[in-house]
Structure formats: structure tokens, C-alpha cells
Design a protein around this motif. Structure first.
Motif, short mmCIF file in Angstrom:
data_model
loop_
_atom_site.label_atom_id
_atom_site.label_comp_id
_atom_site.label_asym_id
_atom_site.label_seq_id
_atom_site.Cartn_x
_atom_site.Cartn_y
_atom_site.Cartn_z
N GLU A 201 -0.36 19.33 -11.69
CA GLU A 201 -0.04 20.09 -12.89
C GLU A 201 -1.14 21.10 -13.18
O GLU A 201 -2.31 20.85 -12.94
N ARG A 202 -0.72 22.21 -13.73
CA ARG A 202 -1.69 23.22 -14.13
C ARG A 202 -2.63 22.61 -15.19
O ARG A 202 -2.17 21.92 -16.08
N GLY A 203 -3.90 22.84 -15.05
CA GLY A 203 -4.85 22.29 -16.02
C GLY A 203 -5.35 20.92 -15.63
O GLY A 203 -6.52 20.72 -15.39
N GLY A 204 -4.44 19.97 -15.48
CA GLY A 204 -4.88 18.59 -15.26
C GLY A 204 -4.94 18.18 -13.80
O GLY A 204 -5.51 17.15 -13.47
N GLY A 205 -4.32 18.95 -12.92
CA GLY A 205 -4.30 18.56 -11.51
C GLY A 205 -3.51 17.27 -11.33
O GLY A 205 -2.39 17.14 -11.79
N PHE A 206 -4.17 16.29 -10.71
CA PHE A 206 -3.50 15.02 -10.43
C PHE A 206 -3.79 13.97 -11.50
O PHE A 206 -3.23 12.89 -11.49
N ASN A 207 -4.73 14.29 -12.38
CA ASN A 207 -5.29 13.24 -13.24
C ASN A 207 -4.26 12.53 -14.12
O ASN A 207 -4.25 11.32 -14.21
N ARG A 208 -3.43 13.32 -14.78
CA ARG A 208 -2.55 12.69 -15.76
C ARG A 208 -1.60 11.70 -15.07
O ARG A 208 -1.47 10.56 -15.50
N LEU A 209 -1.02 12.13 -13.95
CA LEU A 209 -0.10 11.24 -13.24
C LEU A 209 -0.82 10.03 -12.66
O LEU A 209 -0.32 8.90 -12.73
N VAL B 91 0.88 -1.17 0.00
CA VAL B 91 0.00 0.00 0.00
C VAL B 91 0.92 1.22 0.00
O VAL B 91 1.70 1.39 0.93
N ILE B 92 0.86 1.98 -1.06
CA ILE B 92 1.86 3.04 -1.24
C ILE B 92 1.21 4.42 -1.19
O ILE B 92 0.24 4.68 -1.90
N GLU B 93 1.76 5.24 -0.32
CA GLU B 93 1.33 6.64 -0.27
C GLU B 93 2.23 7.42 -1.21
O GLU B 93 3.44 7.36 -1.10
N VAL B 94 1.64 8.12 -2.14
CA VAL B 94 2.43 8.83 -3.15
C VAL B 94 2.13 10.33 -3.09
O VAL B 94 0.97 10.73 -3.10
N LYS B 95 3.20 11.12 -3.01
CA LYS B 95 3.02 12.57 -3.13
C LYS B 95 3.44 12.99 -4.53
O LYS B 95 4.49 12.56 -5.01
N VAL B 96 2.63 13.78 -5.16
CA VAL B 96 2.96 14.21 -6.53
C VAL B 96 2.83 15.72 -6.65
O VAL B 96 2.20 16.36 -5.81
N THR B 97 3.45 16.26 -7.68
CA THR B 97 3.29 17.69 -7.95
C THR B 97 2.12 17.83 -8.91
O THR B 97 2.18 17.32 -10.03
N ARG C 95 9.90 1.87 -11.15
CA ARG C 95 8.83 2.42 -11.98
C ARG C 95 8.24 3.69 -11.37
O ARG C 95 8.32 4.77 -11.93
N LEU C 96 7.71 3.50 -10.17
CA LEU C 96 6.90 4.57 -9.59
C LEU C 96 7.71 5.82 -9.30
O LEU C 96 7.40 6.91 -9.79
N SER C 97 8.77 5.65 -8.51
CA SER C 97 9.45 6.85 -8.03
C SER C 97 10.26 7.55 -9.11
O SER C 97 10.72 8.68 -8.92
N THR C 98 10.44 6.88 -10.25
CA THR C 98 11.20 7.53 -11.31
C THR C 98 10.33 8.39 -12.22
O THR C 98 10.84 9.11 -13.07
N ILE C 99 9.04 8.31 -12.04
CA ILE C 99 8.15 9.12 -12.89
C ILE C 99 8.29 10.59 -12.51
O ILE C 99 8.29 10.94 -11.33
N GLU C 100 8.42 11.40 -13.50
CA GLU C 100 8.60 12.82 -13.21
C GLU C 100 7.31 13.39 -12.62
O GLU C 100 6.21 13.13 -13.11
N GLY C 101 7.46 14.14 -11.54
CA GLY C 101 6.28 14.68 -10.88
C GLY C 101 5.99 13.97 -9.57
O GLY C 101 5.26 14.47 -8.73
N ILE C 102 6.57 12.78 -9.39
CA ILE C 102 6.41 12.07 -8.12
C ILE C 102 7.40 12.67 -7.13
O ILE C 102 8.60 12.68 -7.38
#
Lengths: 160, 408
Positions: free
Chosen positions: A71-79, A63-69, A120-127
Motif C-alpha cells: 500500500e502507498r505509505g505503509g508498504g507491507f506493514n499494515r497487512l 509454512v505459508i508464502e503470502v503475496k500481498v499488494t 482467514r488469510l486469503s480473504t483479507i483484502e490485499g492478499i
């Protein structure tokens, strides 16, 4: 909301002929209503609810808690959508509170969960960060109680 | 009666009391295997967990003592709030309600509090098995009021008037009704209320199934003008909250009547179980959602059963409340008992003969649909097969029907 949907929502395990019998519909009508539910996106699909604490495979749930940045326009959706597409991910939710996304990952070993997170997860830009917890034991899964004293249905045969 | 016969010790009014027809039928059913029982007068749901959990907490806290004879004041406050909100009748929690060991005890203490030997008590028929015997045990005389399928088993004011005779003191009504599913009709109740006032009758109204009303609005006779002062309102948690085994219910009535009932209760029961009272308090505060969920299921099962009975060719009114259907089986040419016994023997489905609920139950059987879909569907299929087999055996059918009519 159609009749079949209401019946399903009550949580009884029923096959189509039983649903037809209960609702007074033909099986064809039940089929049509089920198809409509899937078309509308109300009903996503059917999966068996398995006991996570048993089974031949060693299933590890992270069970992973993820903090992301956001994005303008899309919010959290794209990530969030990007993360959700991984087969390893069982479910993915946007949360209020100290972190943003809650990601549940199912794998056959602890090592595989670890590599999913680190490679995979932590290497995604924005995480921004991740915190991984491992599930130890299940007591209730999707509404089903696990390994508890079964409730006795010991009604008398005939009562006033 | 010989000197050795223990029966000589038994009181006349008890030895003359018939055993409940349910009891006989129960013994027949329990001797058989793999029976699907539609004869069970209680929910198949277990008491909602939050209520059971509250009882566990109550035990943990060491709540193991007697309570006030009337019941805990917290519970009485909740009862009065609920009865006011749901039924529109105002009672004082301090002096106008008493918590009892189920509605059965409430009925018993109500009758014992008001009946002098020889007083006559009107009661609807068919009705719950205990009414007439409880009247007899209170040394009263029971007088049946006929309710009929033609009026969906509501109590007609005309039938009350017809049954009335000098010496009648009380009227027992149970709407919604076990076993018929009959519900209150406001216009009839209003006329019954006027008649009760005219004849100075006290009314005992058992409204245990009120929450399980699927169509229309439940009306309590106690809420009608001039009736609060002459009505003992009975209710409890057994049915709607699935709490039969807890044995917990209550009566509401004007202070003098409550005080009289309290005296009987005080010397026989002391108080209802404190754990059950605490559980009932939780049911009152947070039980509404669970009741609603169960109700939705009962309604769906009712629709299924009624539709199947019609397909099978059994005449059955659609009960607007309770979890009982009361199909008419006269078309089969069998009596209630013959039908129920043969259905049990030939197809292993148990339904209680209507006669277990009174003489006017002849020609009917009670079908409790408080059971899972699997069993309901299978039971209906078996009933269908049974009724068809009677049809196929043909000619003696009409002869039997003739006999039934004559014997009536």
C-alpha cells in the motif's frame, strides 16, 4: 547492550541467581537489567523450546508464502501486522524474493491450518495469493539439535 | 638388579625420568565418583562443527594417504599467512614451516634437532609438564628459570640472566603460560632477546595460547629485531580451536632449522595425519568466529573464578590469557599437594598441585576454568567451604605455615 543481555545471547540456560553469580551482580541488579531489556523491546519474552516432532498434541505446522499488494505509505506493514495478530500465527516475516510474507502457523490439525488459510488469510483484502507447505520433520529447533547422536563429552578427569 | 628384572633393559635417562605429577593425580581423581574437575588442560568445547565437517568431507574424498613430510602445501601457506598477520613474522611456506603431531611433537623435534648431549636448556618454571622431560630425553640438561606471582608469572629478563650458566644453548618460553596464565611483557622480552643474542641462545617459543589473550596484545619474541633467525616458533590448534584430540600443530623456523627438524620428524612420524591437516586448514580459513565465541566465554568464566577466589580469601593474580588460574594457597598452611589432595577428598573438587608443573609451583594449585558455569559455581562454593573449614581448625594453621616456610 547490558551485561545480562550479552550473557543471554551466548545461549546458556541460566537462572537469575546463576547470572548474578557469573556477572558478580546482585539478583536485584539482574532483575533490573532484565526488566530494562523488556522495556527497550530487546527481549520479547521467554518460551520453552519444544520438540516439534513429539509431544502429546498433534501439532501441525504450516509454512505459508503470502503475496500481498503493498500500500502507498505503509508498504507491507499494515497487512503484515494484521496477519501477525492472529493467535494461530507463530511468526511472520517480510521476505525478499518470489513472495512477500512468510507466515508460520501452528495448529492441532491439518484441517485447522487449511481453514485458517482459506477462511482467514486469503480473504483479507490485499492478499494476492498464498502457497501453503506443511512441515514434515524438524532437525533443529531454535538452535537445538533434535534426535541426533548426542555429543560425548568424554574428557579425561585430569590432563596437562 | 636381577637378571630377570625387565628394568635392566630400560635406558638410564628414561628410567630416571619421573612420572608426570599429573598422572599420579589423575589416578587419584579417576578412582573417585562425582568429582568436579578443574584439572583439565583442554577446552570443554567440542571442535566447531565446520571443522569436523571438513574432516568428514576429506575422508569422503578419499584423502587417506601420506602427505609431504612438512605437511600439505595448502596448510603451510595458510599457516604462514596467519603467522604473518597475527604475529608479524614472515616465513616461507615451502621451507620454513613444518606441520607436527601437536605442539608436543614440535617441541620434541625442535629439541632433538638442536641439542647435543650435555647441552643446557633454560626453561621457565612452573611450565607445561613436558618441557623438562623432553629436554632430558634429548640428552640435554634442563635449568629452571623462576617465574613469580609478584610479576604475574611473566618471564623476567633478570631471572633468565640469573639462571644462565656456561653451556646454555637454548631457552624455552611459553607465554601465555600453562599453568600460570603468565603473559609476555614486551619490555622484558626485548631485554631477554638482547641477552639471547649476547649469549647466542636459540629460543623455542610455544605460543599455543596466544589467541586466548583477554587483555593487552600478545607479543611473540620471534617478532623482535634479530630474533627470527634464532627462534623456533611453535603453535597449533589444540587450545584456541578446541582441537586437542586431533594432535595437530606446527613449527616455524629458518630453513636450515626447519630442515633439521624435518629429518627427525621424517624418520619418526613421517607426517601428521592428513585428516587432521585438512581439518586444520578449515580452522585456518574459517575458524576465527568460533575462536572468538569461545574466548568470550573463557573470559567470563575467568572473571567469575578470580572474583570468587578473592572472596574466599585466596590470593590469585588475574591471568590475562589462557583458561588457567593459579591461586596461591600458602595462607592455608598446606602444601600444594596437601591442599589438592584434601580438597579432593573432602569436597570432591580436583585442582592440580602447582608442583606438577615444576619446583617453583609449590604454594600454588592450577585451576582450569574451561568448564561449564554450573560446575564452576558449585566448585567455587565447595572450595570456599574447604578453605573455611581450614580456617576454623585454627591454630595449627600458623604452625603449618611456619613449617612450609622452613621447608622452602
Amino acid at each position: 547492550m547490558n551485561e545480562v543481555f550479552k550473557l543471554l545471547a551466548e545461549g546458556e540456560r541460566l537462572n537469575e541467581s546463576q547470572m548474578a553469580e557469573i556477572l558478580g551482580l546482585s539478583e536485584k541488579d539482574v532483575d533490573a537489567q532484565l526488566a530494562a531489556l523488556q522495556e527497550e523491546g530487546l527481549l520479547l519474552g521467554w518460551i520453552p523450546v519444544l520438540n516439534p516432532s513429539t509431544g502429546s498434541d498433534n501439532i501441525v505446522r504450516g509454512v505459508i508464502e503470502v503475496k500481498v499488494t503493498p500500500e502507498r505509505g505503509g508498504g507491507f506493514n499494515r497487512l503484515a501486522q494484521r496477519i501477525a495478530r492472529f493467535d494461530e500465527v507463530e511468526s511472520c516475516y517480510l521476505m525478499s524474493g518470489a513472495y512477500d510474507l512468510l507466515v508460520v502457523v501452528k495448529q492441532s490439525s491439518l484441517h485447522k491450518v487449511a481453514s485458517f488459510v482459506s477462511e482467514r488469510l486469503s480473504t483479507i483484502e490485499g492478499i494476492v495469493s498464498t502457497a501453503t507447505h506443511f512441515m514434515l520433520r524438524a532437525y533443529k529447533e531454535q538452535g537445538y539439535l533434535i534426535e541426533q547422536v548426542e555429543e560425548e563429552k568424554d574428557r579425561l578427569d585430569v590432563t596437562p | 638388579m636381577s637378571q630377570e628384572d625387565p628394568n635392566r633393559f630400560i635406558a638410564d635417562h628414561v628410567i630416571g625420568l619421573p612420572r608426570s605429577g599429573i598422572r599420579d593425580f589423575f589416578e587419584l581423581v579417576s578412582a573417585m565418583k562425582d568429582v568436579i574437575s578443574l584439572g583439565i588442560g583442554e577446552p570443554d568445547f567440542t571442535t566447531p562443527w565446520h571443522i569436523r565437517e571438513a574432516a568428514i568431507y576429506s575422508l569422503e574424498k578419499g584423502r587417506t594417504h601420506y602427505t609431504s613430510n612438512l605437511g600439505t602445501i595448502e596448510l603451510r601457506r595458510e599457516i604462514c599467512r596467519y603467522v604473518d598477520e597475527q604475529f608479524g613474522i614472515g616465513y616461507d611456506p615451502k621451507s620454513e614451516t613444518i606441520v607436527t603431531v601437536g605442539v608436543s611433537e614440535a617441541m620434541d623435534i625442535a629439541l632433538r634437532a638442536i641439542i647435543n648431549p650435555g647441552d643446557k636448556v633454560l626453561y621457565q618454571d612452573p611450565c607445561f609438564v613436558s618441557y623438562h622431560p623432553t629436554v632430558t630425553l634429548a640428552h640435554g640438561i634442563g635449568i629452571a628459570i623462576k617465574t613469580e606471582a609478584a610479576s604475574a608469572f611473566t618471564i623476567k629478563a633478570d631471572a633468565v640472566k640469573e639462571a644462565w650458566e656456561p653451556g646454555c644453548k637454548a631457552l624455552i618460553i611459553n607465554l601465555p603460560c600453562n599453568p600460570t596464565g603468565g603473559v609476555a611483557e614486551k619490555a622484558e622480552l626485548e631485554e631477554i632477546a638482547r641477552f639471547a643474542i649476547e649469549k647466542d641462545l636459540i629460543v623455542i617459543s610455544d605460543e599455543i595460547y596466544a589467541e586466548l589473550t583477554y587483555e593487552g596484545e600478545h607479543v611473540s619474541i620471534a617478532s623482535l629485531p634479530g630474533m627470527r633467525e634464532r627462534t623456533i616458533f611453535l603453535h597449533g590448534w589444540s587450545k584456541a580451536w578446541a582441537m586437542t584430540g586431533w594432535r595437530i600443530g606446527y613449527a616455524c623456523a629458518p630453513a636450515e632449522l626447519t630442515e633439521a627438524m624435518m629429518k627427525v620428524h621424517q624418520y619418526s612420524m613421517m607426517c601428521a595425519s592428513i585428516i587432521a591437516q585438512d581439518a586444520a586448514l578449515e580452522a585456518m580459513k574459517n575458524g576465527a568466529d568460533a575462536v572468538q565465541k569461545m574466548k568470550v566465554q573463557y573470559k567470563r568464566r575467568r572473571d567469575l573464578v578470580i572474583r570468587r577466589f578473592h572472596e574466599i580469601g585466596l590470593v590469585c593474580h588475574k591471568p590475562q590469557a589462557t583458561f588457567y588460574a593459579f591461586p596461591n594457597i600458602e595462607s592455608t598452611g598446606l602444601t600444594s599437594t596437601e591442599f589438592a589432595t584434601r580438597l579432593l577428598e573432602e569436597e570432591k573438587v580436583a585442582m592440580v598441585p602447582g608442583t606438577a608443573f615444576g619446583k617453583y609451583g609449590e604454594g600454588f594449585v592450577r585451576c582450569s576454568f574451561a568448564t561449564g558455569y554450573d560446575d564452576l559455581i558449585e566448585a567455587c562454593n565447595r572450595i570456599e567451604r574447604f578453605v573455611k573449614s581450614l580456617d576454623a581448625s585454627g591454630s595449627k594453621f600458623s604452625e603449618n605455615a611456619e613449617v612450609t616456610r622452613l621447608s622452602n
